[in-house]
Scaffold this motif. Structure first.
Motif, PDB file in Angstrom:
ATOM      1  N   ILE A   8       0.858  -1.192   0.000  1.00  0.00           N
ATOM      2  CA  ILE A   8       0.000   0.000   0.000  1.00  0.00           C
ATOM      3  C   ILE A   8       0.889   1.236   0.000  1.00  0.00           C
ATOM      4  CG2 ILE A   8      -1.694   1.349   1.309  1.00  0.00           C
ATOM      5  CD1 ILE A   8      -2.651  -1.320   2.538  1.00  0.00           C
ATOM      6  N   ILE A   9       0.571   2.213  -0.845  1.00  0.00           N
ATOM      7  CA  ILE A   9       1.249   3.506  -0.807  1.00  0.00           C
ATOM      8  C   ILE A   9       0.212   4.560  -0.454  1.00  0.00           C
ATOM      9  CG2 ILE A   9       2.596   5.221  -2.059  1.00  0.00           C
ATOM     10  CD1 ILE A   9       3.593   3.049  -3.890  1.00  0.00           C
ATOM     11  N   THR A  10       0.478   5.299   0.594  1.00  0.00           N
ATOM     12  CA  THR A  10      -0.446   6.327   1.045  1.00  0.00           C
ATOM     13  C   THR A  10       0.336   7.540   1.526  1.00  0.00           C
ATOM     14  OG1 THR A  10      -2.410   6.703   2.425  1.00  0.00           O
ATOM     15  CG2 THR A  10      -0.565   5.491   3.442  1.00  0.00           C
ATOM     16  N   GLY A  11      -0.361   8.594   1.885  1.00  0.00           N
ATOM     17  CA  GLY A  11       0.289   9.811   2.353  1.00  0.00           C
ATOM     18  C   GLY A  11      -0.224  10.221   3.714  1.00  0.00           C
ATOM     19  N   SER A  12       0.625  10.880   4.477  1.00  0.00           N
ATOM     20  CA  SER A  12       0.201  11.363   5.797  1.00  0.00           C
ATOM     21  C   SER A  12      -0.406  12.759   5.674  1.00  0.00           C
ATOM     22  CB  SER A  12       1.393  11.393   6.753  1.00  0.00           C
ATOM     23  OG  SER A  12       2.380  12.307   6.286  1.00  0.00           O
ATOM     24  N   GLY A  13      -1.136  13.156   6.704  1.00  0.00           N
ATOM     25  CA  GLY A  13      -1.692  14.504   6.730  1.00  0.00           C
ATOM     26  C   GLY A  13      -2.842  14.753   5.785  1.00  0.00           C
ATOM     27  N   GLY A  14      -3.475  13.670   5.300  1.00  0.00           N
ATOM     28  CA  GLY A  14      -4.645  13.843   4.449  1.00  0.00           C
ATOM     29  C   GLY A  14      -4.342  14.151   3.000  1.00  0.00           C
ATOM     30  N   THR A  15      -3.084  13.983   2.574  1.00  0.00           N
ATOM     31  CA  THR A  15      -2.708  14.240   1.186  1.00  0.00           C
ATOM     32  C   THR A  15      -1.853  13.098   0.669  1.00  0.00           C
ATOM     33  OG1 THR A  15      -2.781  16.654   1.379  1.00  0.00           O
ATOM     34  CG2 THR A  15      -1.400  15.766  -0.363  1.00  0.00           C
ATOM     35  N   PHE A  16      -2.087  12.699  -0.576  1.00  0.00           N
ATOM     36  CA  PHE A  16      -1.253  11.669  -1.197  1.00  0.00           C
ATOM     37  C   PHE A  16       0.095  12.278  -1.574  1.00  0.00           C
ATOM     38  CE2 PHE A  16       0.028   8.939  -4.850  1.00  0.00           C
ATOM     39  CZ  PHE A  16       0.083   7.732  -4.171  1.00  0.00           C
ATOM     40  N   MET A  17       0.149  13.101  -2.593  1.00  0.00           N
ATOM     41  CA  MET A  17       1.392  13.794  -2.960  1.00  0.00           C
ATOM     42  C   MET A  17       1.072  14.965  -3.882  1.00  0.00           C
ATOM     43  SD  MET A  17       4.778  12.591  -5.086  1.00  0.00           S
ATOM     44  CE  MET A  17       5.494  11.527  -3.827  1.00  0.00           C
ATOM     45  N   ALA A  18       1.616  16.120  -3.526  1.00  0.00           N
ATOM     46  CA  ALA A  18       1.388  17.333  -4.308  1.00  0.00           C
ATOM     47  C   ALA A  18       2.496  17.568  -5.326  1.00  0.00           C
ATOM     48  CB  ALA A  18       1.252  18.540  -3.381  1.00  0.00           C
ATOM     49  N   GLY A  19       3.106  16.501  -5.833  1.00  0.00           N
ATOM     50  CA  GLY A  19       4.131  16.648  -6.862  1.00  0.00           C
ATOM     51  C   GLY A  19       5.526  16.786  -6.294  1.00  0.00           C
ATOM     52  N   GLY A  20       6.437  17.267  -7.134  1.00  0.00           N
ATOM     53  CA  GLY A  20       7.805  17.495  -6.698  1.00  0.00           C
ATOM     54  C   GLY A  20       7.931  18.765  -5.893  1.00  0.00           C
ATOM     55  N   ASP A  21       8.917  18.808  -5.014  1.00  0.00           N
ATOM     56  CA  ASP A  21       9.141  19.996  -4.189  1.00  0.00           C
ATOM     57  C   ASP A  21       9.793  21.079  -5.038  1.00  0.00           C
ATOM     58  OD1 ASP A  21       9.741  21.894  -2.261  1.00  0.00           O
ATOM     59  OD2 ASP A  21      10.129  20.380  -0.731  1.00  0.00           O
ATOM     60  N   VAL A  22       9.027  22.111  -5.364  1.00  0.00           N
ATOM     61  CA  VAL A  22       9.487  23.171  -6.266  1.00  0.00           C
ATOM     62  C   VAL A  22      10.658  23.941  -5.655  1.00  0.00           C
ATOM     63  CG1 VAL A  22       8.780  25.227  -7.554  1.00  0.00           C
ATOM     64  CG2 VAL A  22       7.191  23.328  -7.287  1.00  0.00           C
ATOM     65  N   LYS A  23      10.797  23.910  -4.336  1.00  0.00           N
ATOM     66  CA  LYS A  23      11.923  24.595  -3.692  1.00  0.00           C
ATOM     67  C   LYS A  23      13.263  24.072  -4.215  1.00  0.00           C
ATOM     68  CE  LYS A  23      10.221  26.280   0.769  1.00  0.00           C
ATOM     69  NZ  LYS A  23      10.414  26.206   2.243  1.00  0.00           N
ATOM     70  N   PHE A  24      13.321  22.767  -4.478  1.00  0.00           N
ATOM     71  CA  PHE A  24      14.549  22.164  -4.999  1.00  0.00           C
ATOM     72  C   PHE A  24      14.926  22.797  -6.329  1.00  0.00           C
ATOM     73  CE2 PHE A  24      16.188  18.887  -7.976  1.00  0.00           C
ATOM     74  CZ  PHE A  24      17.426  18.652  -7.398  1.00  0.00           C
ATOM     75  N   PHE A  25      13.954  22.938  -7.214  1.00  0.00           N
ATOM     76  CA  PHE A  25      14.225  23.512  -8.529  1.00  0.00           C
ATOM     77  C   PHE A  25      14.495  25.014  -8.435  1.00  0.00           C
ATOM     78  CE2 PHE A  25      11.476  19.792  -9.277  1.00  0.00           C
ATOM     79  CZ  PHE A  25      12.366  19.034 -10.021  1.00  0.00           C
ATOM     80  N   HIS A  26      13.842  25.665  -7.492  1.00  0.00           N
ATOM     81  CA  HIS A  26      14.085  27.091  -7.301  1.00  0.00           C
ATOM     82  C   HIS A  26      15.529  27.343  -6.861  1.00  0.00           C
ATOM     83  CE1 HIS A  26      13.171  31.273  -6.506  1.00  0.00           C
ATOM     84  NE2 HIS A  26      13.625  31.153  -5.277  1.00  0.00           N
TER      85      HIS A  26
ATOM     86  N   ALA B 229      -5.338   7.117  -1.950  1.00  0.00           N
ATOM     87  CA  ALA B 229      -5.140   8.549  -2.167  1.00  0.00           C
ATOM     88  C   ALA B 229      -6.229   9.418  -1.561  1.00  0.00           C
ATOM     89  CB  ALA B 229      -5.045   8.827  -3.661  1.00  0.00           C
ATOM     90  N   SER B 230      -5.772  10.478  -0.920  1.00  0.00           N
ATOM     91  CA  SER B 230      -6.676  11.516  -0.434  1.00  0.00           C
ATOM     92  C   SER B 230      -6.044  12.871  -0.726  1.00  0.00           C
ATOM     93  CB  SER B 230      -6.930  11.359   1.076  1.00  0.00           C
ATOM     94  OG  SER B 230      -5.704  11.430   1.793  1.00  0.00           O
ATOM     95  N   GLY B 231      -6.819  13.930  -0.579  1.00  0.00           N
ATOM     96  CA  GLY B 231      -6.280  15.275  -0.774  1.00  0.00           C
ATOM     97  C   GLY B 231      -5.849  15.510  -2.203  1.00  0.00           C
ATOM     98  N   ALA B 232      -4.582  15.888  -2.387  1.00  0.00           N
ATOM     99  CA  ALA B 232      -4.050  16.210  -3.705  1.00  0.00           C
ATOM    100  C   ALA B 232      -3.265  15.050  -4.290  1.00  0.00           C
ATOM    101  CB  ALA B 232      -3.150  17.445  -3.619  1.00  0.00           C
ATOM    102  N   VAL B 233      -3.510  14.781  -5.556  1.00  0.00           N
ATOM    103  CA  VAL B 233      -2.692  13.855  -6.340  1.00  0.00           C
ATOM    104  C   VAL B 233      -2.225  14.657  -7.538  1.00  0.00           C
ATOM    105  CG1 VAL B 233      -2.611  11.682  -7.608  1.00  0.00           C
ATOM    106  CG2 VAL B 233      -4.071  11.876  -5.586  1.00  0.00           C
TER     107      VAL B 233
END
Length: 268
Positions: free
Chosen positions: A55-73, A112-116
């Protein structure tokens, strides 16, 4: 956050649960999470004989909101010829995650919950089955930050929804809800938020109780089908069936059918 904290792994009752654990960043993918996912896959692969479902799931009510844009910034502050190798190195590791998930012999379930969003959708598409809450929102989103998709999204979307719809999802980056994701075949079931964990566990237990070797061969056959012609696929099916037919699980399944009872698979 360390890689061990960014991804939590629990193996219990023959089911491995991977929890993406950066709730303060909506579980956005960063280097620590990539490292954590690869380490978790190492452990799962080492114990695969005792794992019937993942099973793959996310904590805090969200699955995954994509890549961390801070890294690219942050990479934007260094010359392009230095930034590009770092980006490519991370993408290669991300793609290793997708490849290894797809190649796991046991079924993988996205819960999945929240944002995918972004790579979150790529990750969900790499799973064999997916459940989502009635409030989950989906978007490929890459076009909104000026890049093309990764994580196999262009491969999986075309196979799952067809070329025209895949182009709409990828080129426009619009959001869509869980009912639309169900209609498109991106997910298998929509449940109320309070029922997601229970429904996911029920599905995982059902899969884990199935004939694992047979399910592994079935998964592999389905994954390879789009790249094979009918003759090649029939040959692969014949080989897989012949191997299953001499297994203890096959004998148990046939015996249970004749005796009109529920089979007990996975004899070791």
């Amino acid at each position: 956050m360390s890689s061990q904290d960014a991804v939590l792994l629990k193996i219990e009752n023959d089911i491995a649960t991977l929890t993406l654990n950066r709730p303060e960043r909506m579980n956005a993918l960063d280097d620590a999470m990539v490292t954590g996912l690869l380490a978790a896959l190492d452990q799962i692969e080492n114990e695969i004989k005792n794992i019937g479902a993942v099973i793959i799931t996310g904590s805090g009510g969200t699955f995954m909101a994509g890549g961390d844009v801070k890294f690219f910034h942050q990479l934007g502050a260094i010359p392009a010829n230095e930034a590009q190798p770092q980006i490519r190195a991370m993408i290669d590791r991300v793609h290793e995650i997708i490849t290894r998930l797809v190649n796991l012999p046991c079924p993988v379930i996205a819960s999945a919950s929240g944002a995918v969003a972004g790579f979150g959708l790529s990750l969900l598409n790499a799973c064999d089955m997916a459940l989502a809450t009635d409030e989950t929102v989906f978007t490929l989103a890459y076009c909104h930050i000026g890049t093309s998709p990764d994580g196999g999204a262009t491969h999986s979307l075309v196979r799952l929804v067809g070329m025209k719809k895949a182009k709409e999802i990828a080129l426009l980056g619009d959001r869509f809800d869980a009912n639309e994701a169900l209609r498109l075949g991106l997910i298998n079931q929509v449940v109320e938020g309070s029922e997601l964990e229970k429904a996911t566990a029920k599905l995982a237990m059902r899969l884990a109780a199935g004939p694992r070797a047979a399910l592994a061969k079935t998964k592999a056959l389905l994954n390879s089908a789009p790249e094979r012609d009918l003759h090649s696929q029939l040959a692969a099916e014949a080989e897989a069936f012949a191997e299953c037919a001499i297994s203890p699980d096959f004998r148990e399944g046939v015996r249970a059918f004749v005796e009109k009872r529920k089979p007990v698979f996975n004899s070791k």
